[in-house]
Design a protein around this motif. Structure first.
Motif, short mmCIF file in Angstrom:
data_model
loop_
_atom_site.label_atom_id
_atom_site.label_comp_id
_atom_site.label_asym_id
_atom_site.label_seq_id
_atom_site.Cartn_x
_atom_site.Cartn_y
_atom_site.Cartn_z
N UNK A 190 -6.54 1.92 -2.82
CA UNK A 190 -5.07 3.17 -3.04
C UNK A 190 -5.20 3.02 -4.12
N UNK A 191 -5.41 2.04 -5.28
CA UNK A 191 -5.24 2.52 -6.52
C UNK A 191 -5.66 3.73 -6.80
N UNK A 192 -6.67 3.92 -7.01
CA UNK A 192 -7.50 5.47 -7.03
C UNK A 192 -6.88 6.26 -6.25
N UNK A 193 -6.89 6.92 -4.81
CA UNK A 193 -6.86 7.69 -4.22
C UNK A 193 -5.29 7.68 -4.34
N UNK A 194 -4.40 6.51 -4.04
CA UNK A 194 -2.67 6.99 -4.28
C UNK A 194 -2.99 8.36 -5.38
N UNK A 203 2.62 6.39 -7.00
CA UNK A 203 1.79 7.78 -6.93
C UNK A 203 2.29 9.16 -7.57
N UNK A 204 2.88 9.32 -5.88
CA UNK A 204 3.25 10.59 -5.33
C UNK A 204 4.34 11.29 -6.89
N UNK A 257 6.80 -5.16 -1.35
CA UNK A 257 8.15 -4.67 -2.38
C UNK A 257 7.04 -4.31 -3.86
N UNK A 258 7.95 -3.26 -4.46
CA UNK A 258 8.03 -2.60 -5.57
C UNK A 258 9.14 -3.52 -6.82
N UNK A 259 8.98 -3.64 -8.05
CA UNK A 259 10.37 -4.09 -8.35
C UNK A 259 9.15 -4.22 -10.15
N UNK A 260 10.91 -4.46 -11.17
CA UNK A 260 10.69 -3.79 -12.71
C UNK A 260 10.87 -2.66 -13.60
N UNK A 264 1.09 -1.34 -0.13
CA UNK A 264 0.40 0.38 0.10
C UNK A 264 0.97 1.21 0.15
N UNK A 265 2.17 1.27 0.98
CA UNK A 265 3.20 2.51 0.77
C UNK A 265 3.72 2.69 -0.59
N UNK A 266 4.17 1.39 -0.97
CA UNK A 266 4.55 1.61 -2.38
C UNK A 266 4.02 1.76 -2.91
N UNK A 267 2.62 1.72 -3.36
CA UNK A 267 2.02 1.79 -4.27
C UNK A 267 1.11 3.11 -4.34
#
Length: 407
Positions: free
Chosen positions: A129-133, A110-111, A251-254, A103-106
């Protein structure tokens, strides 16, 4: 000075804000609440993970600041997991960032990538969070179908052709929260091809990658698609996979450019999770998959119990193929209430708490999300309580929503 702050004005109350006071009041009155609302795993974290935390925390050197990208061993462990599970090769130094939960990563991604007015394509209904981020970052959200398929691709094309400015990113979430939809590699390949043609980033939420119930069909990663790494970042979490929700490890990867942007934002905001937690997370990722299989087995059993017992009570629950949730249409005699008022009614009349579908987007208002976070006995008790409501209330067409009744 009395005006609501600009970003706060854009945020509705969180999905549980309307239900929690009713639960609290009922509990204060001695009601036994069976809480199927929040996806908060109730199983204990596996012992070997806890033991590694205990061992590491005794070393005072681990009490100092950590690093916002995650310790090297943790990033390497996540890269190894992607290699084993998906056959995807990742550079742990440039293509992996540890986050304080997905959630934090997403939200920080977005930011990092959103300028005021940027358009982002987001499923509806979906995890908030997918929208509100993006909304908190000044972006504009355009809704997409939640279910993968031809309608999704048509909506994607419309969203690109008719949005000004052109969308900068597309959000995907499979297995999906709250709908439990799943996607296959053919769908991902089609999406990647389209987004590469139109220079659109893909942000894939794969938090439920290991909570699936068909052993022959595990959910894939979008990064398995050739070329996806050029435009995609994927988010995962240890919360459900290892029953570690309070530990806040994800995690965020890619794509290296996107990962670098996220890492830069995080460098100003946090020093990463407590080092002993990260070391214990390494032990989890590098350990046996037996613990994952056990967690999966428990959720599958609870899913089957819920579908069977709720069905006998008069509420047909579609069988989810993955996640720890069922996405259930409101029973026909209560459909006019909408999801929020029906959720309130359930707490008040049956002592069963659920998540109203409208909290995940306006297109979820005829649904309820049920989480597999109570044991078999409690799920069966919830079904018995609900059966009394469904069986004794008869035709509910004359019931008006509570909010309307008080106006």
């Amino acid at each position: 000075m009395s005006e609501v702050f600009h970003r706060i004005r854009r945020l509705p109350p969180y999905v549980f804000a309307h239900i929690d006071p009713i639960k609290a009041k009922a509990r204060a009155e001695g009601v036994d609440i069976i809480d199927l609302g929040m996806g908060n795993p109730d199983m204990p974290t596996p012992e070997h993970i806890v033991s590694k935390l205990q061992e590491t925390v005794k070393d005072p050197r681990t009490h100092r600041y950590s690093t916002s990208r995650g310790i090297p061993g943790l990033r390497k462990a996540q890269a190894s997991y992607y290699g084993r599970r998906f056959g995807v090769k990742l550079n742990p130094d440039t293509q992996v960032v540890a986050t304080l939960g997905s959630k934090e990563g997403f939200a920080n991604m977005a930011s990092a990538i959103t300028a005021p007015g940027d358009v982002v394509l987001v499923p509806n209904p979906t995890y908030p969070i997918h929208s509100f981020g993006f909304i908190m970052s000044g972006g504009v959200v355009r809704s997409m179908p939640a279910e993968p398929g031809e309608d999704f691709m048509r909506a994607l094309d419309r969203g690109v052709r008719h949005s000004i400015p052109k969308p900068i990113a597309l959000v995907l979430n499979y297995p999906a929260n709250p709908t439990a939809y799943t996607a296959d590699l053919d769908f991902y390949a089609e999406v990647v091809k389209y987004c590469k043609q139109h220079d659109i980033f893909i942000l894939s939420d794969l938090a439920y990658s290991e909570i699936y119930f068909d052993e022959k069909d595990p959910p894939p990663s979008i990064l398995q698609i050739p070329g996806a790494m050029d435009i995609s970042v994927e988010f995962t979490s240890m919360s459900k996979t290892y029953s570690m929700p309070g530990w806040r490890v994800g995690f965020a990867v890619g794509n290296e450019r996107l990962i670098a942007a996220l890492a830069r934002v995080k460098s100003y905001l946090d020093y990463g999770a407590f080092t002993p937690i990260q070391v214990a997370a390494v032990a989890a990722l590098n350990g046996s998959d037996d613990v994952i299989e056990e967690v999966r087995k428990v959720y599958k059993h609870r899913r089957d119990v819920m579908v069977e017992s709720f069905g006998r009570s008069g509420w047909d629950i579609p069988v989810p193929k993955a996640t720890m949730f069922a996405w259930a249409p409101i029973p026909a005699q209560f459909a006019h209430l909408g999801s929020l008022e029906f959720a309130k009614l359930l707490v008040q009349e049956t002592g069963v708490a659920v998540a109203p579908g409208v909290g995940f987007g306006e297109y979820g208002d005829q649904y309820i999300r049920l989480a597999f976070v109570e044991n078999e006995q409690r799920i069966r008790q919830a079904a018995r309580n609900i059966k009394k409501l469904l069986g004794t209330k008869g035709d509910q067409s004359n019931i008006v929503p509570l909010a309307a009744a008080t106006k």
